[in-house]
Write a protein that holds these residues in place. Structure first.
Motif, short mmCIF file in Angstrom:
data_model
loop_
_atom_site.label_atom_id
_atom_site.label_comp_id
_atom_site.label_asym_id
_atom_site.label_seq_id
_atom_site.Cartn_x
_atom_site.Cartn_y
_atom_site.Cartn_z
N LEU A 83 5.46 -2.24 2.15
CA LEU A 83 4.42 -1.42 1.51
C LEU A 83 3.07 -1.49 2.19
O LEU A 83 2.04 -1.14 1.59
CB LEU A 83 4.27 -1.78 0.01
CG LEU A 83 5.35 -1.29 -0.95
CD1 LEU A 83 5.49 0.21 -0.94
CD2 LEU A 83 6.70 -1.93 -0.72
N SER B 166 4.51 9.30 -3.17
CA SER B 166 3.20 8.66 -3.03
C SER B 166 2.14 9.25 -3.96
O SER B 166 1.03 8.73 -4.04
CB SER B 166 2.71 8.78 -1.59
OG SER B 166 2.27 10.11 -1.33
N SER C 175 1.77 5.93 -12.13
CA SER C 175 1.33 4.91 -11.18
C SER C 175 0.10 4.18 -11.69
O SER C 175 0.00 2.94 -11.62
CB SER C 175 1.02 5.56 -9.83
OG SER C 175 0.57 4.60 -8.90
N LYS D 263 -0.04 0.18 -12.66
CA LYS D 263 -0.98 -0.76 -12.04
C LYS D 263 -1.82 -1.48 -13.10
O LYS D 263 -2.14 -2.66 -12.95
CB LYS D 263 -1.88 -0.02 -11.04
CG LYS D 263 -1.14 0.42 -9.79
CD LYS D 263 -2.03 1.22 -8.86
CE LYS D 263 -1.28 1.66 -7.61
NZ LYS D 263 -2.14 2.47 -6.71
N ILE E 100 -0.96 -5.83 -5.73
CA ILE E 100 -0.20 -4.62 -5.98
C ILE E 100 -0.34 -3.73 -4.75
O ILE E 100 -1.46 -3.34 -4.40
CB ILE E 100 -0.70 -3.87 -7.24
CG1 ILE E 100 -0.74 -4.81 -8.44
CG2 ILE E 100 0.17 -2.65 -7.53
CD1 ILE E 100 -1.53 -4.27 -9.61
N LYS E 101 0.76 -3.42 -4.10
CA LYS E 101 0.73 -2.68 -2.85
C LYS E 101 1.35 -1.30 -3.02
O LYS E 101 2.14 -1.06 -3.93
CB LYS E 101 1.48 -3.46 -1.76
CG LYS E 101 0.92 -4.85 -1.51
CD LYS E 101 1.73 -5.63 -0.48
CE LYS E 101 1.52 -5.09 0.91
NZ LYS E 101 2.23 -5.92 1.92
N GLY E 102 0.99 -0.39 -2.11
CA GLY E 102 1.60 0.93 -2.09
C GLY E 102 0.81 1.98 -2.86
O GLY E 102 -0.32 1.75 -3.30
N ARG E 103 1.43 3.14 -3.02
CA ARG E 103 0.83 4.27 -3.74
C ARG E 103 1.87 4.94 -4.62
O ARG E 103 3.07 4.84 -4.37
CB ARG E 103 0.32 5.33 -2.75
CG ARG E 103 -0.92 4.99 -1.96
CD ARG E 103 -1.30 6.19 -1.08
NE ARG E 103 -2.42 5.92 -0.20
CZ ARG E 103 -3.69 6.15 -0.50
NH1 ARG E 103 -3.99 6.66 -1.69
NH2 ARG E 103 -4.64 5.89 0.36
N LEU F 219 5.81 1.30 -4.79
CA LEU F 219 4.93 0.18 -5.09
C LEU F 219 5.59 -1.17 -4.78
O LEU F 219 6.82 -1.28 -4.72
CB LEU F 219 4.53 0.21 -6.57
CG LEU F 219 3.71 1.44 -7.01
CD1 LEU F 219 3.65 1.50 -8.52
CD2 LEU F 219 2.31 1.38 -6.40
#
Length: 377
Positions: free
Chosen positions: A183, A217, A295, A299, A311-314, A318
């Motif tokens: 991620l 995303s 999303s 989060k 917390i990684k990604g979009r 994730l």
């Protein structure tokens, strides 16, 4: 054992699925927060998808690309329009690896060069050139290692500029968001540096959106968060909602010639019917808006759990990062809490790739299960 044993498997046999739910052969229900490596976009067994595939296979499921195929032509029009690339053309194939293979080949045909720039922790597939551009020596056979690939650190401007300056680079291939790698993603600044350098040096920019595309995303493609325009975009996973299909969107700068690319099964009637139904569901049900809404909620809930360090990604691509290896956590989640999740090459990362149609109620169930599993470790 009649199967070549290359997959470690959980002792679970799914037999039915709907939306974000899966049931095994014992009747146990599971919440699917992994979607079979991010493949399930519209949701398992979506009625519109089932109808489209069923009706198509009852008419004609396959014929080769030597005849006219109006369904393929419809997809070739709708996908570029829906994704915002109205002047790009579509070449269809069977998988993400094959999409990247054709993208790399097209780049080399275009400028007559062969060196590829890829990035640390990249994963682009398991076919010849695609696996050579994958940063995992354990899956690169000696046969594949002959490709000329340079792996650079993500977001390292100096290293990138130094390599481009050598003048022998055919293409740059980069994921919109790294999947298997954990991620990570390029910054907007770095994406723009790559774009400009490619344009200035006749280098082809390939955006691998195989996992990060199709709305996952929160935009149709992850690179659209950064305001750049690649030359070739590879796509697959969410494209068919489980039906094998892949493709590349190709800039008008490339000239098509008979025989330049080819495939037996790619773009067949059944695959195109599946892909068109996925686009229809994404559009009619506003799934990209749902991705962004869910999303943000996800989060918020993740931030409440002290064990989650990052917390990684979009969107709904994730990763939850912990300060321990998540192998046992995943086992607790699937066997005790009945929740599917994924892993990554970064062993402390829990990968989250649910259907784009999940609800806040699904997220609540996930976090309830996660809390229970963390207590039980």
């Amino acid at each position: 054992m009649s199967l070549f044993n290359v997959y470690p498997v959980y002792n679970i046999t799914p037999v039915k699925a709907l939306g974000a739910k899966v049931w095994d052969d014992k009747g146990q229900e599971y919440l699917d927060f992994y979607g079979g490596h991010g493949v399930i976009s519209a949701g398992h067994s979506h009625p519109e998808y089932v109808k489209a595939v069923s009706e198509q296979v009852a008419k004609i499921g396959f014929y080769s690309n030597s005849i006219e195929n109006p369904i393929q032509e419809e997809l070739g029009k709708k996908l570029p329009e829906f994704s915002g690339y109205t002047d790009y053309t579509l070449f269809l194939c069977n998988s993400g690896a094959e999409a990247n293979e054709n993208a790399l080949k097209l780049a080399s045909f275009y400028n007559g060069k062969k060196k590829v720039i890829a990035f640390k922790k990249a994963f682009h597939g398991r076919t010849s050139a695609a696996v050579a551009a994958t940063d995992n020596p354990s899956i690169v056979a000696p046969l594949n290692a002959g490709h000329e690939v340079v792996f650079l650190p993500l977001n390292d401007e100096a290293a990138f500029n130094a390599e481009i300056a050598k003048g022998d680079v055919s293409c740059v291939i980069i994921e919109g968001i790294q999947g298997v790698g954990g991620l990570d993603q390029a910054t907007t600044e770095f994406f723009k540096i790559i774009e400009k350098a490619c344009n200035d040096n006749n280098v082809v920019l390939i955006l691998d959106e195989i996992q990060s595309g199709y709305g996952r995303s929160g935009k149709f493609f992850a690179h659209q968060w950064h305001g750049i325009t690649p030359d070739v975009i590879s796509l697959a996973k969410g494209m068919g909602n489980g039906f094998p299909i892949g493709g590349i969107l190709i800039s008008p700068k490339f000239e098509a010639k008979y025989g330049l690319l080819g495939t037996t099964f790619g773009g067949n009637h059944l695959a195109c019917a599946a892909a068109l139904s996925v686009l229809d569901v994404i559009e009619k049900e506003n799934l990209i808006d749902n991705v962004n809404e869910i999303s943000a909620y996800f989060k918020e809930k993740a931030a409440e759990i002290s064990e989650v360090k990052n917390i990684k990604g979009r969107g709904l691509m994730l990763g939850l990062e912990f300060d321990f290896d998540v192998t046992e956590l995943r086992k607790k989640l699937i066997y005790k809490e009945h929740i599917f999740t994924g892993n990554a090459s970064q062993k402390k990362l829990l990968r989250i790739l649910p259907p784009l149609s999940i609800t806040k109620a699904d997220v609540d169930v996930f976090f309830s299960g996660l809390k229970n599993a963390l207590k039980d470790l």
